[in-house]
Design a protein around this motif. Sequence first.
Motif, PDB file in Angstrom:
ATOM      1  N   VAL A 106       0.865  -1.182   0.000  1.00 25.07           N
ATOM      2  CA  VAL A 106       0.000   0.000   0.000  1.00 25.07           C
ATOM      3  C   VAL A 106       0.898   1.227   0.000  1.00 25.07           C
ATOM      4  CG1 VAL A 106      -1.937  -1.078   1.218  1.00 25.07           C
ATOM      5  CG2 VAL A 106      -0.158   0.086   2.525  1.00 25.07           C
ATOM      6  N   SER A 107       0.350   2.336  -0.416  1.00 24.99           N
ATOM      7  CA  SER A 107       1.151   3.559  -0.422  1.00 24.99           C
ATOM      8  C   SER A 107       1.130   4.237   0.941  1.00 24.99           C
ATOM      9  CB  SER A 107       0.654   4.510  -1.505  1.00 24.99           C
ATOM     10  OG  SER A 107      -0.731   4.719  -1.394  1.00 24.99           O
ATOM     11  N   GLY A 108       0.071   3.975   1.718  1.00 25.19           N
ATOM     12  CA  GLY A 108      -0.018   4.557   3.052  1.00 25.19           C
ATOM     13  C   GLY A 108       0.073   3.475   4.103  1.00 25.19           C
ATOM     14  N   ASN A 109      -0.729   3.591   5.142  1.00 27.10           N
ATOM     15  CA  ASN A 109      -0.789   2.567   6.178  1.00 27.10           C
ATOM     16  C   ASN A 109      -1.929   1.597   5.885  1.00 27.10           C
ATOM     17  OD1 ASN A 109       1.329   3.368   8.040  1.00 27.10           O
ATOM     18  ND2 ASN A 109       0.096   5.208   8.344  1.00 27.10           N
ATOM     19  N   PRO A 110      -1.750   0.333   6.245  1.00 25.62           N
ATOM     20  CA  PRO A 110      -2.752  -0.660   5.842  1.00 25.62           C
ATOM     21  C   PRO A 110      -3.788  -0.992   6.898  1.00 25.62           C
ATOM     22  CG  PRO A 110      -0.827  -1.789   6.645  1.00 25.62           C
ATOM     23  CD  PRO A 110      -0.550  -0.309   6.794  1.00 25.62           C
ATOM     24  N   TYR A 111      -4.995  -1.269   6.439  1.00 32.65           N
ATOM     25  CA  TYR A 111      -5.949  -2.088   7.180  1.00 32.65           C
ATOM     26  C   TYR A 111      -5.795  -3.493   6.576  1.00 32.65           C
ATOM     27  CZ  TYR A 111      -8.699   2.054   8.693  1.00 32.65           C
ATOM     28  OH  TYR A 111      -9.124   3.235   9.231  1.00 32.65           O
ATOM     29  N   LEU A 112      -5.675  -4.513   7.390  1.00 35.68           N
ATOM     30  CA  LEU A 112      -5.455  -5.879   6.895  1.00 35.68           C
ATOM     31  C   LEU A 112      -6.502  -6.815   7.460  1.00 35.68           C
ATOM     32  CD1 LEU A 112      -1.632  -5.702   7.372  1.00 35.68           C
ATOM     33  CD2 LEU A 112      -2.729  -6.191   5.171  1.00 35.68           C
ATOM     34  N   PHE A 113      -6.917  -7.770   6.649  1.00 38.51           N
ATOM     35  CA  PHE A 113      -8.018  -8.666   7.010  1.00 38.51           C
ATOM     36  C   PHE A 113      -7.713 -10.086   6.544  1.00 38.51           C
ATOM     37  CE2 PHE A 113     -11.032  -5.224   7.845  1.00 38.51           C
ATOM     38  CZ  PHE A 113     -10.479  -4.196   7.112  1.00 38.51           C
ATOM     39  N   TRP A 114      -8.304 -11.032   7.262  1.00 38.10           N
ATOM     40  CA  TRP A 114      -8.372 -12.406   6.798  1.00 38.10           C
ATOM     41  C   TRP A 114      -9.834 -12.824   6.760  1.00 38.10           C
ATOM     42  CZ3 TRP A 114      -5.034 -15.592   4.496  1.00 38.10           C
ATOM     43  CH2 TRP A 114      -3.665 -15.321   4.613  1.00 38.10           C
ATOM     44  N   TYR A 115     -10.194 -13.470   5.632  1.00 38.45           N
ATOM     45  CA  TYR A 115     -11.521 -14.041   5.460  1.00 38.45           C
ATOM     46  C   TYR A 115     -11.362 -15.509   5.109  1.00 38.45           C
ATOM     47  CZ  TYR A 115     -13.851  -9.492   5.411  1.00 38.45           C
ATOM     48  OH  TYR A 115     -14.350  -8.261   5.768  1.00 38.45           O
ATOM     49  N   VAL A 116     -12.382 -16.305   5.460  1.00 38.12           N
ATOM     50  CA  VAL A 116     -12.380 -17.732   5.147  1.00 38.12           C
ATOM     51  C   VAL A 116     -13.625 -18.056   4.330  1.00 38.12           C
ATOM     52  CG1 VAL A 116     -13.508 -18.322   7.350  1.00 38.12           C
ATOM     53  CG2 VAL A 116     -12.239 -20.072   6.096  1.00 38.12           C
ATOM     54  N   GLN A 117     -13.452 -18.960   3.380  1.00 37.80           N
ATOM     55  CA  GLN A 117     -14.576 -19.371   2.526  1.00 37.80           C
ATOM     56  C   GLN A 117     -14.695 -20.888   2.556  1.00 37.80           C
ATOM     57  OE1 GLN A 117     -14.223 -18.396  -1.732  1.00 37.80           O
ATOM     58  NE2 GLN A 117     -16.359 -17.741  -1.685  1.00 37.80           N
ATOM     59  N   TYR A 118     -15.798 -21.368   3.125  1.00 34.66           N
ATOM     60  CA  TYR A 118     -16.090 -22.795   3.111  1.00 34.66           C
ATOM     61  C   TYR A 118     -16.858 -23.117   1.833  1.00 34.66           C
ATOM     62  CZ  TYR A 118     -14.692 -22.533   7.986  1.00 34.66           C
ATOM     63  OH  TYR A 118     -13.977 -22.314   9.138  1.00 34.66           O
ATOM     64  N   PRO A 119     -16.824 -24.361   1.380  1.00 35.19           N
ATOM     65  CA  PRO A 119     -17.519 -24.737   0.137  1.00 35.19           C
ATOM     66  C   PRO A 119     -18.985 -24.330   0.157  1.00 35.19           C
ATOM     67  CG  PRO A 119     -16.112 -26.526   0.864  1.00 35.19           C
ATOM     68  CD  PRO A 119     -16.084 -25.500   1.955  1.00 35.19           C
ATOM     69  N   ASN A 120     -19.408 -23.674  -0.913  1.00 38.29           N
ATOM     70  CA  ASN A 120     -20.808 -23.254  -1.075  1.00 38.29           C
ATOM     71  C   ASN A 120     -21.285 -22.318   0.034  1.00 38.29           C
ATOM     72  OD1 ASN A 120     -21.127 -24.913  -3.423  1.00 38.29           O
ATOM     73  ND2 ASN A 120     -21.287 -26.664  -2.038  1.00 38.29           N
ATOM     74  N   ARG A 121     -20.341 -21.609   0.636  1.00 40.23           N
ATOM     75  CA  ARG A 121     -20.704 -20.631   1.658  1.00 40.23           C
ATOM     76  C   ARG A 121     -20.086 -19.282   1.312  1.00 40.23           C
ATOM     77  NH1 ARG A 121     -21.915 -22.827   6.633  1.00 40.23           N
ATOM     78  NH2 ARG A 121     -22.538 -20.703   7.131  1.00 40.23           N
ATOM     79  N   GLY A 122     -20.640 -18.238   1.899  1.00 44.14           N
ATOM     80  CA  GLY A 122     -20.084 -16.904   1.688  1.00 44.14           C
ATOM     81  C   GLY A 122     -18.800 -16.714   2.470  1.00 44.14           C
ATOM     82  N   LEU A 123     -18.061 -15.701   2.090  1.00 44.84           N
ATOM     83  CA  LEU A 123     -16.855 -15.343   2.822  1.00 44.84           C
ATOM     84  C   LEU A 123     -17.201 -14.932   4.246  1.00 44.84           C
ATOM     85  CD1 LEU A 123     -15.251 -13.258   0.011  1.00 44.84           C
ATOM     86  CD2 LEU A 123     -14.026 -15.044   1.213  1.00 44.84           C
ATOM     87  N   GLN A 124     -16.404 -15.402   5.192  1.00 45.94           N
ATOM     88  CA  GLN A 124     -16.624 -15.061   6.602  1.00 45.94           C
ATOM     89  C   GLN A 124     -15.394 -14.358   7.156  1.00 45.94           C
ATOM     90  OE1 GLN A 124     -17.825 -18.417   9.008  1.00 45.94           O
ATOM     91  NE2 GLN A 124     -18.943 -19.321   7.313  1.00 45.94           N
ATOM     92  N   PHE A 125     -15.624 -13.292   7.881  1.00 43.99           N
ATOM     93  CA  PHE A 125     -14.563 -12.527   8.504  1.00 43.99           C
ATOM     94  C   PHE A 125     -13.897 -13.340   9.618  1.00 43.99           C
ATOM     95  CE2 PHE A 125     -12.479  -8.855  10.231  1.00 43.99           C
ATOM     96  CZ  PHE A 125     -12.612  -8.939  11.608  1.00 43.99           C
ATOM     97  N   LEU A 126     -12.562 -13.326   9.648  1.00 40.99           N
ATOM     98  CA  LEU A 126     -11.809 -13.997  10.713  1.00 40.99           C
ATOM     99  C   LEU A 126     -11.198 -12.996  11.688  1.00 40.99           C
ATOM    100  CD1 LEU A 126      -9.677 -16.872   9.147  1.00 40.99           C
ATOM    101  CD2 LEU A 126     -11.536 -17.077  10.799  1.00 40.99           C
ATOM    102  N   LEU A 127     -10.468 -12.027  11.144  1.00 39.64           N
ATOM    103  CA  LEU A 127      -9.793 -11.064  12.005  1.00 39.64           C
ATOM    104  C   LEU A 127      -9.302  -9.877  11.171  1.00 39.64           C
ATOM    105  CD1 LEU A 127      -6.608 -11.631  11.237  1.00 39.64           C
ATOM    106  CD2 LEU A 127      -6.863 -13.492  12.867  1.00 39.64           C
ATOM    107  N   LYS A 128      -8.914  -8.831  11.897  1.00 43.40           N
ATOM    108  CA  LYS A 128      -8.417  -7.640  11.217  1.00 43.40           C
ATOM    109  C   LYS A 128      -7.335  -6.961  12.042  1.00 43.40           C
ATOM    110  CE  LYS A 128     -11.962  -4.554  13.127  1.00 43.40           C
ATOM    111  NZ  LYS A 128     -13.159  -3.719  12.836  1.00 43.40           N
TER     112      LYS A 128
END
Lengths: 113, 117
Positions: B27-49
């Motif tokens: 990034v050019s500035g400071n980052p916000y960072l995230f992890w998401y998980v995707q189970y089969p046939n499911r939507g993305l789920q937030f893990l942490l930030k």
Amino acid sequence: GAGVSQTPSNKVTEKGKYVELRCDPISGHTALYWYRQSLGQGPEFLIYFQGTGAADDSGLPNDRFFAVRPEGSVSTLKIQRTERGDSAVYLCATGTRNTGELFFGEGSRLTVL
Amino acid sequence: AQSVAQPEDQVNVAEGNPLTVKCTYSVSGNPYLFWYVQYPNRGLQFLLKYITGDNLVKGSYGFEAEFNKSQTSFHLKKPSALVSDSALYFCAVRDWELTGGGNKLTFGTGTQLKVEL
């Protein structure tokens, strides 16, 4: 509902046809995003709404793609003259403006034959 | 511009062993960072930030991630893997100096985690 709802879950259409994909957000979430996920790729940003207005549509690939959110709740992604390259899973996500956490729907899988 | 790299398409680990899924960002500035998980046939789920503060961030299901500014990395970790952790994991970044784009995230290509007995 409790989560983000997207309809249809699956859509098969023919090249050149018009398609609409619907997103029902979590109640109270003012921010709404559309992403597109192609096979083997991560989600790619398409457009972001804050309330009724499109605050950032820089990810829309061309003018065949358009999205609306007339009352600040439900959003519809519209694709005209579909092409085979439009085949992907279209994801809707909502959130509150400042937390950064997005809540995703299960997506609408579009297949263009 | 902002970008994310997940160098491993797949990570295999035995149940009970520690796991690491790698992510580097730009990034050019400071980052916000995230992890998401995707189970089969499911939507993305937030893990942490990570926004600011402690470099070690704890999230859902026993996962944690370490922000390393000098290495521009945000690797996902878990001390003891479970078979049920098997899923597709996505790292994402937002440049917090990016204005007008809400929480517009750039995602990596994903890492398939397979935990075996």
